[in-house]
Write an enzyme that holds these catalytic residues in place. Structure first.
Site: not given
Ligand code: NAI
Ligand code: UGA
Length: 429
Positions: A260, A268
């Site tokens: 996280s 992409c």
């Protein structure tokens, strides 16, 4: 096998060098003359671990580059590795694919034998058969099934580990227009398929196209979920890394893609999630979960700067931004979260000094007014606060002695001696 690769960017160059490495004769067809010159001189046009050695080994023999599409006639198979960017409204922009397919089709008009065209670019379902195929047929004067075959073979490599990912993939996926085309692809990939651990998935063309988007949408959403859980953990004064490490032990979930922090960037995930959202809406479906994944992702850089501002008044403060690339191991800064962090900092009146081991020159043209430092330590010198935007291993174990105020807000969980700091805050821990 004689193979041509149209487009020699991150994917095309990696695929070309690796196919040469497993014994094929490869020609890169690229409009950028600097890239063509670099490959022919045996140099890597991009920063990727293991790529320079392979290009140096094969350039001039089994690996060549040219700007001339006619070179495809010396080959049996052509991979289209062209960019598929997003338009202003987030949808998939196929203009470059169409232009490349037109040039390829014209070059194939004079070819005698059979030719297989493989779309490797990331494209929405229907693109290979309904857009690329008809353009190739019109320009070459050859019908699919009668001298021309098409296939779709998505690529799952990651930047920074592109060569390793291509040569040692979890899976190879392709959808082909005929058994012959599928057989050619199996033969081409044989040395990689023979390796233990590589699954082969053969599907129809539109499933192959969608597998790529589903893969990226899953991973991007996983990171957004992890970030949402991390934000909640922070509110409870809990450490998201400890929590998610335990969650990842459930093998239905897996411990990978559980970091996280500042969220996902790069060339992409953002464009592919947006193309899939726009495509879904075109089909009449509201992609609520993917919309939420983007909302969570977009909030993380602001949350990082908010957290810093709790400790350092930003107006006129000198703030070090550690890391500019969208992830470690690459000089690519497209949609890097570091750039959003810089925008928030400068909007709030901070003076930014940035450091990155390889990406500074890719940021400087768009950010000429911030300061750049030769190293992380140099950026920290005299700084009133610092943020970590990219988890470069080079930033582990940094000395904070030179800082005016030793305040660090970490968006990526690097290895830090917290005792050496006045304030250490993790974005999600
Ligand atoms: N970068 C990545 O890690 C991955 C990218 N992909 C997909 O692969 C495709 C290519 O991506 P990248 O290699 O990152 O793009 P890129 O932008 O790095 O490279 C594309 C290359 O094509 C060249 N080009 C443009 N028009 C041309 C034309 N008409 N003829 C010949 N060459 C032309 C450009 O000069 C450039 O060198 C995209 O669809 C992308 O979504 C898929 C998996 C991984
Ligand atoms: O389609 C593509 O181009 C490629 O996109 C991603 O590869 P890439 O963008 O190179 O990098 P990732 O390692 O996936 O990281 C993407 C972003 O997610 C972030 N991330 C990743 C993992 C994680 O746990 N946490 C996290 O924040 C990274 O910092 C980075 O900004 C996919 O992982 C590849 O499989 C795919 O081929």
């Amino acid at each position: 096998m004689n193979v041509s690769i149209v487009g020699s960017g991150y994917v095309g160059t990696t695929v070309a060098a690796c196919l040469a490495d497993i014994g094929h004769d490869v020609i890169n067809i690229e409009i950028d003359e600097d890239i063509v010159e670099a490959i022919n001189a045996g140099e890597a046009p991009i920063h990727e671990s293991g790529l320079a050695e392979r290009i140096a080994d094969h350039a001039g023999s089994s690996l060549r580059a040219t700007t001339d599409y006619d070179a495809v006639r010396e080959t049996d198979v052509t991979f289209l590795c062209l960019p598929t960017p997003q338009s202003e409204d987030g949808s998939l922009d196929l203009a470059i694919m169409r232009a490349g397919a037109e040039s390829l089709g014209r070059a194939l008009a004079d070819e005698d034998g059979d030719h297989l065209v493989v779309v490797k670019s990331t494209v929405l379902p229907g693109t290979t058969e309904d857009v690329v195929g008809p353009v190739l047929e019109a320009e070459s004067g050859t019908a699919i099934g009668d001298g021309l075959e098409i296939a779709m073979n998505p690529e799952f490599l990651r930047m920074g580990t592109a060569v390793e990912d291509f040569l040692e993939p979890d899976k190879i996926v392709f959808g082909a227009s005929s058994d012959g085309a599928a057989e050619t692809l199996r033969e081409l990939y044989a040395p990689i398929l023979d390796r233990q651990g590589t699954d082969l998935v053969e599907t129809d063309v539109r499933e192959a196209e969608l597998i790529k988007y589903a893969n990226n949408a899953f991973l991007a959403s996983k990171v957004s979920l992890v970030n949402e859980l991390g934000n909640i953990a922070k509110e409870y004064d809990a450490d998201a890394y400890e929590v998610l490490e335990a969650v990842g032990l459930d093998d239905r979930i897996s411990e990978r893609f559980m970091r996280s922090g500042l969220g996902w960037g790069g060339s992409c995930f953002p464009k592919d999630v947006n193309a899939l959202r726009a495509g879904a809406r075109d089909q009449g479906y509201e992609p609520a979960l993917l919309d939420a994944a983007v909302t969570v992702n977009d909030a993380q850089p602001r949350r990082l700067v908010d957290l810093l501002e709790e400790h350092v008044p930003l107006e006129g403060a000198r703030i070090a931004v550690l890391g500019l690339s969208f992830k470690p191991g690459t000089d690519d800064v497209r949609k890097s979260r570091a750039l959003d962090v810089i925008d928030h900092l400068t909007d709030r009146g901070a003076d930014v000094v940035a450091a990155d081991p390889v990406a500074i020159e890719n940021v400087r043209p768009d950010y000429p007014d911030i300061e750049y430092a030769a190293s992380a330590e140099a950026a920290l010198e005299g700084a009133d606060g610092a943020v970590v935007a990219t988890d470069w291993p080079e930033f582990d174990g940094l000395s904070f002695d030179g800082m005016a105020r030793r305040v660090l807000v970490d968006g990526r969980r690097i290895d830090v001696d917290e005792d050496a700091l006045e304030v250490y805050e993790g974005l999600t821990w």
